[in-house]
Design an enzyme around this catalytic site. Sequence first.
Site, PDB file in Angstrom:
ATOM      1  N   ASP A 113      19.173  -6.446  30.097  1.00  0.00           N
ATOM      2  CA  ASP A 113      17.659  -6.314  30.136  1.00  0.00           C
ATOM      3  C   ASP A 113      17.300  -4.993  30.214  1.00  0.00           C
ATOM      4  O   ASP A 113      16.147  -4.714  30.637  1.00  0.00           O
ATOM      5  CB  ASP A 113      16.709  -7.256  30.892  1.00  0.00           C
ATOM      6  CG  ASP A 113      17.441  -7.139  32.493  1.00  0.00           C
ATOM      7  OD1 ASP A 113      18.179  -6.084  32.733  1.00  0.00           O
ATOM      8  OD2 ASP A 113      16.755  -7.614  33.273  1.00  0.00           O
ATOM      9  N   LYS A 164      14.596  -2.586  49.040  1.00  0.00           N
ATOM     10  CA  LYS A 164      13.149  -2.245  48.771  1.00  0.00           C
ATOM     11  C   LYS A 164      12.572  -1.618  50.055  1.00  0.00           C
ATOM     12  O   LYS A 164      12.750  -2.523  51.212  1.00  0.00           O
ATOM     13  CB  LYS A 164      12.336  -3.205  48.284  1.00  0.00           C
ATOM     14  CG  LYS A 164      12.381  -3.478  46.786  1.00  0.00           C
ATOM     15  CD  LYS A 164      11.809  -4.641  46.222  1.00  0.00           C
ATOM     16  CE  LYS A 164      12.237  -5.451  45.123  1.00  0.00           C
ATOM     17  NZ  LYS A 164      11.850  -6.607  44.820  1.00  0.00           N
ATOM     18  N   ASP A 222      13.242  -1.169  31.993  1.00  0.00           N
ATOM     19  CA  ASP A 222      13.681  -2.488  32.497  1.00  0.00           C
ATOM     20  C   ASP A 222      12.688  -3.261  31.846  1.00  0.00           C
ATOM     21  O   ASP A 222      11.485  -3.507  32.269  1.00  0.00           O
ATOM     22  CB  ASP A 222      13.770  -2.395  34.021  1.00  0.00           C
ATOM     23  CG  ASP A 222      14.230  -3.959  34.279  1.00  0.00           C
ATOM     24  OD1 ASP A 222      13.989  -5.010  33.750  1.00  0.00           O
ATOM     25  OD2 ASP A 222      14.402  -4.151  35.775  1.00  0.00           O
TER      26      ASP A 222
HETATM   27  P1  GTP Z   1      14.263 -12.642  36.315  1.00  0.00           P
HETATM   28  O1  GTP Z   1      14.701 -14.225  36.746  1.00  0.00           O
HETATM   29  O2  GTP Z   1      12.860 -12.586  35.634  1.00  0.00           O
HETATM   30  O3  GTP Z   1      14.381 -11.824  37.502  1.00  0.00           O
HETATM   31  O4  GTP Z   1      15.093 -11.997  35.530  1.00  0.00           O
HETATM   32  P2  GTP Z   1      17.045 -12.109  35.291  1.00  0.00           P
HETATM   33  O5  GTP Z   1      17.330 -13.832  35.410  1.00  0.00           O
HETATM   34  O6  GTP Z   1      17.472 -11.550  33.990  1.00  0.00           O
HETATM   35  O7  GTP Z   1      17.313 -11.615  36.680  1.00  0.00           O
HETATM   36  P3  GTP Z   1      17.537  -9.842  36.689  1.00  0.00           P
HETATM   37  O8  GTP Z   1      16.626  -9.150  36.059  1.00  0.00           O
HETATM   38  O9  GTP Z   1      17.628  -9.625  38.292  1.00  0.00           O
HETATM   39  O10 GTP Z   1      19.106  -9.730  36.399  1.00  0.00           O
HETATM   40  C1  GTP Z   1      19.728  -8.596  35.833  1.00  0.00           C
HETATM   41  C2  GTP Z   1      20.941  -8.700  34.874  1.00  0.00           C
HETATM   42  O11 GTP Z   1      21.965  -9.595  35.390  1.00  0.00           O
HETATM   43  C3  GTP Z   1      20.253  -9.539  33.812  1.00  0.00           C
HETATM   44  O12 GTP Z   1      20.861  -8.864  32.509  1.00  0.00           O
HETATM   45  C4  GTP Z   1      20.780 -10.849  33.915  1.00  0.00           C
HETATM   46  O13 GTP Z   1      21.047 -11.622  32.543  1.00  0.00           O
HETATM   47  C5  GTP Z   1      21.930 -11.113  34.603  1.00  0.00           C
HETATM   48  N1  GTP Z   1      22.237 -11.854  35.666  1.00  0.00           N
HETATM   49  C6  GTP Z   1      21.407 -12.053  36.740  1.00  0.00           C
HETATM   50  N2  GTP Z   1      22.123 -13.215  37.180  1.00  0.00           N
HETATM   51  C7  GTP Z   1      23.321 -13.595  36.823  1.00  0.00           C
HETATM   52  C8  GTP Z   1      24.187 -14.536  36.877  1.00  0.00           C
HETATM   53  O14 GTP Z   1      24.303 -15.509  37.909  1.00  0.00           O
HETATM   54  N3  GTP Z   1      25.128 -14.630  36.168  1.00  0.00           N
HETATM   55  C9  GTP Z   1      25.204 -13.727  34.635  1.00  0.00           C
HETATM   56  N4  GTP Z   1      26.152 -13.860  33.890  1.00  0.00           N
HETATM   57  N5  GTP Z   1      24.360 -12.858  34.807  1.00  0.00           N
HETATM   58  C10 GTP Z   1      23.455 -12.681  35.614  1.00  0.00           C
END
Ligand code: GTP
Length: 359
Positions: A113, A164, A222
């Site tokens: 992302d 943070k 982001d």
């Molecule tokens: P929010 O729920 O809005 O916080 O978004 P998110 O689910 O994408 O979480 P976050 O932005 O913290 O994740 C950062 C990156 O890691 C993103 O590209 C997510 O797709 C990925 N990510 C987070 N958790 C997991 C997981 O448990 N498994 C995998 N495969 N990818 C994950």
Amino acid sequence: MRELEAILLVGGQGTRLRPLTIGTPKPLLPTAGVPFLAHQLARARSFGVRRVVFATSYRAEMFSDAFGDGSAFGLSLEYMTEDTPLGTGGAIRNAAEALTCGPDAPVLVLNGDILSGHDIGDQVARHVAREAALTLHLTEVEDPSRFGCVPTDETDRVTAFLEKTPNPVTNRINAGCYVFTRSVIDTIPQGEVVSVERETFPGLIEAGALVLGYPDASYWLDVGTPAAFVKGSCDLVLGRLPSPALPGPTGDLLALPGAVVSPEAKVSGGSAIGARAVVEAGAKVTGSVLGDDCVIESGATVADSVVGAGARVASGAVLRDAVIGDGAVVGPRNELVEGARVWPGVTLPECAIRFSGDV
Ligand code: GTP
């Protein structure tokens, strides 16, 4: 040097981007006319990446449907799916099972992302030259209190990975692009929920491993929130971040095939207009993302907003900083502002109410 392999983290639920992410995972949301990941994959390829392992979980099958074996993108793609989400560290460990490189090779890991203009090739070269265990892309933000911050010494060695705090010691933050030495990934416990940010990175620093920072001041965003997602799409259309994946000529706007924009409508600010979408005479659209088949009626105003596929915004309605779910209808004269979100399929009848929450 052998071809570089990458792991792309795309398993998150994207909760902050609901309702857009109810039907489509965040990395697949249409961004400047193509799925968000198309921009990341094209940039990674331009820096020598040839094989990418997708770490999937939420709506996993949609990624292989969208990208297949990768040949259309000049890449070889693999998909490793977690039955239950394993967190960022667990996901990297699970995806590493599909890597072909040896223990000493560098492996690029990308959050799915992030839009970044930094030189990935230089980050990898720095990692290899310094024989680091891990090299973290760092970016500077004005207000680091919303992020964990990452202080370094004069040799760019990371000295701490801090949560943070209201009083951050540096405005450098983790920018979500890592180079791991393959053998370091293999030390992450397999099949367990692990966070790289909370466990792996602090653990490596504490153990004395060489964790390097790669500070960089180029474009970085982001796209995790609606406002950032809209900005990212517009920045790509406006050319603020060059992308090899843009689907056509851009400038003040990008219109996909079949879109009908009236010459008497005003569309600007890098807005992306989905396929077959209609923007009627007298409508004003600025800095926004319009999904396929949506309709913006004459006299409506859409600013800094996302309108989902098949949605309709009626005459006289005003959207500012709003997210309209797929197929929703915003009746005449409604005003949706300051983060208002309309759930997919909801119809707001004609009225002159100002909404700023969830509808
Ligand atoms: P929010 O729920 O809005 O916080 O978004 P998110 O689910 O994408 O979480 P976050 O932005 O913290 O994740 C950062 C990156 O890691 C993103 O590209 C997510 O797709 C990925 N990510 C987070 N958790 C997991 C997981 O448990 N498994 C995998 N495969 N990818 C994950």
